[in-house]
Design a protein around this motif. Structure first.
Motif, PDB file in Angstrom:
ATOM      1  N   PHE A  45       0.835  -1.192   0.000  1.00  0.00           N
ATOM      2  CA  PHE A  45       0.000   0.000   0.000  1.00  0.00           C
ATOM      3  C   PHE A  45       0.880   1.257   0.000  1.00  0.00           C
TER       4      PHE A  45
ATOM      5  N   TYR B 249       0.142   5.209   1.231  1.00  0.00           N
ATOM      6  CA  TYR B 249      -0.765   6.172   1.853  1.00  0.00           C
ATOM      7  C   TYR B 249      -0.131   7.549   1.798  1.00  0.00           C
TER       8      TYR B 249
ATOM      9  N   GLN C 166      -0.270  11.456   3.731  1.00  0.00           N
ATOM     10  CA  GLN C 166      -0.734  12.201   4.899  1.00  0.00           C
ATOM     11  C   GLN C 166      -0.456  13.677   4.662  1.00  0.00           C
TER      12      GLN C 166
ATOM     13  N   GLN D 145      -3.585  15.963   9.052  1.00  0.00           N
ATOM     14  CA  GLN D 145      -4.674  15.085   8.643  1.00  0.00           C
ATOM     15  C   GLN D 145      -4.310  13.626   8.885  1.00  0.00           C
ATOM     16  N   GLY D 146      -5.301  12.745   8.727  1.00  0.00           N
ATOM     17  CA  GLY D 146      -5.054  11.317   8.817  1.00  0.00           C
ATOM     18  C   GLY D 146      -4.453  10.797   7.528  1.00  0.00           C
ATOM     19  N   LEU D 147      -4.398   9.485   7.392  1.00  0.00           N
ATOM     20  CA  LEU D 147      -3.823   8.869   6.203  1.00  0.00           C
ATOM     21  C   LEU D 147      -4.903   8.585   5.165  1.00  0.00           C
TER      22      LEU D 147
ATOM     23  N   LEU E 254      -5.607   6.540   1.536  1.00  0.00           N
ATOM     24  CA  LEU E 254      -5.094   5.485   0.669  1.00  0.00           C
ATOM     25  C   LEU E 254      -4.899   6.023  -0.747  1.00  0.00           C
TER      26      LEU E 254
ATOM     27  N   LYS F  89      -3.151   0.367  -3.886  1.00  0.00           N
ATOM     28  CA  LYS F  89      -2.765  -0.880  -3.237  1.00  0.00           C
ATOM     29  C   LYS F  89      -2.479  -1.950  -4.275  1.00  0.00           C
TER      30      LYS F  89
ATOM     31  N   PHE G 240       3.671   7.286   2.875  1.00  0.00           N
ATOM     32  CA  PHE G 240       4.050   6.073   3.587  1.00  0.00           C
ATOM     33  C   PHE G 240       3.773   4.843   2.744  1.00  0.00           C
TER      34      PHE G 240
ATOM     35  N   LEU H  46      -0.635  -3.929   9.358  1.00  0.00           N
ATOM     36  CA  LEU H  46       0.220  -3.175   8.463  1.00  0.00           C
ATOM     37  C   LEU H  46       1.538  -2.835   9.145  1.00  0.00           C
TER      38      LEU H  46
ATOM     39  N   PHE I 155       4.572  -0.207   8.508  1.00  0.00           N
ATOM     40  CA  PHE I 155       4.805   1.011   7.744  1.00  0.00           C
ATOM     41  C   PHE I 155       6.290   1.298   7.583  1.00  0.00           C
ATOM     42  N   GLY I 156       6.629   1.913   6.454  1.00  0.00           N
ATOM     43  CA  GLY I 156       7.953   2.486   6.298  1.00  0.00           C
ATOM     44  C   GLY I 156       8.053   3.775   7.091  1.00  0.00           C
ATOM     45  N   ALA I 157       9.251   4.342   7.090  1.00  0.00           N
ATOM     46  CA  ALA I 157       9.517   5.539   7.891  1.00  0.00           C
ATOM     47  C   ALA I 157       8.879   6.791   7.312  1.00  0.00           C
ATOM     48  N   GLY I 158       8.476   6.717   6.042  1.00  0.00           N
ATOM     49  CA  GLY I 158       7.832   7.867   5.419  1.00  0.00           C
ATOM     50  C   GLY I 158       8.800   8.701   4.607  1.00  0.00           C
TER      51      GLY I 158
END
Lengths: 113, 119
Positions: free
Chosen positions: A34, A36, A38, A42-44, A46, A49, A90, A101, A103-106
């Motif tokens: 995935f 995402y 941000q 705000q939130g994440l 999508l 995917k 992310f 999930l 997650f990567g570091a972003g």
């Protein structure tokens, strides 16, 4: 166990230039992958995917990603950056069994006018 | 897709106190999760909220510190107990799967987050 590595914590591009965000994963089983986004405060959301269908996945806002099993990669691209693309991105992986999930570091994207 | 809301959106709390964060979905969902995003960091899964039973916590997170409830298929709460400045983070809930709006359990959708500052 699965994990994700995002290469480059910050990417700066000019408006209209290619956006390329790199993501490599490790997984003992065929992964679900995935991306995402941000936006500030705000939130994440999508973006797109991959769940074992087509290897080239198209998402929202002109983004797409290609799953390459041989390279264990799932890089995100957009042909032409827009100022509104400035955000944190992310990459995340799931093994599909328990849907958790990792997650990567972003990667923070800034777009120069 | 489903609409996910969180309350409060932000709060500033004193150390030693507790805060309960609510996550509400406008349709029934199969799975609900809680994540923490520390300043400048990525997301870390705290726990899976199980409907009608105790939550499943990830390594490093315990029920006494982060009690979670999920009384039905549309609502969950996360409490951050006995807070310290190290708990200052964004807390996000996510949902997956459901009877309407979310067709598969393989994809998580996130709420807007709760930004917590502990002084």
């Amino acid at each position: 166990a699965q994990s994700v590595t995002q290469l480059g914590s910050h990417v700066s591009v000019s408006e209209g230039a290619l956006v390329l965000l790199r993501c490599n994963y490790s997984s003992s089983v065929p992964p679900y992958l995935f991306w995402y986004v941000q936006y500030p405060n705000q939130g994440l959301q999508l973006l797109l995917k991959y769940t074992s269908a087509a290897t080239l996945v198209k998402g929202i806002n002109g983004f797409e990603a290609e799953f390459k099993k041989s390279e264990t990669s799932f890089h995100l691209t957009k042909p032409s950056a827009h100022m509104s693309d400035a955000a944190e991105y992310f990459c995340a992986v799931s093994d599909g069994d328990d849907y958790k999930l990792s997650f990567g570091a972003g990667t923070t994207v800034t777009v120069r006018a | 897709s489903a609409v996910i809301s969180q309350k409060p959106s932000r709060d500033i709390c004193q150390r030693g106190t507790s805060l309960t964060i609510q996550c509400q979905v406008d349709s029934q969902v199969t799975m609900m999760f809680w994540y923490r995003q520390q300043p400048g960091q990525s997301l870390t899964l705290i726990a899976t909220a199980n409907q009608g039973s105790e939550a499943t916590y990830e390594s490093g997170f315990v029920i006494d510190k982060f009690p979670i409830s999920r009384p039905n298929l549309t609502f969950s709460t996360l409490t951050v107990s006995n807070m310290s400045p190290e708990d200052s983070s964004i807390y996000l809930c996510s949902v997956a799967g459901g009877l309407a709006g979310l067709s598969s359990t393989d994809t998580q959708y996130f709420g807007p987050g709760t930004r917590l500052t502990v002084l």
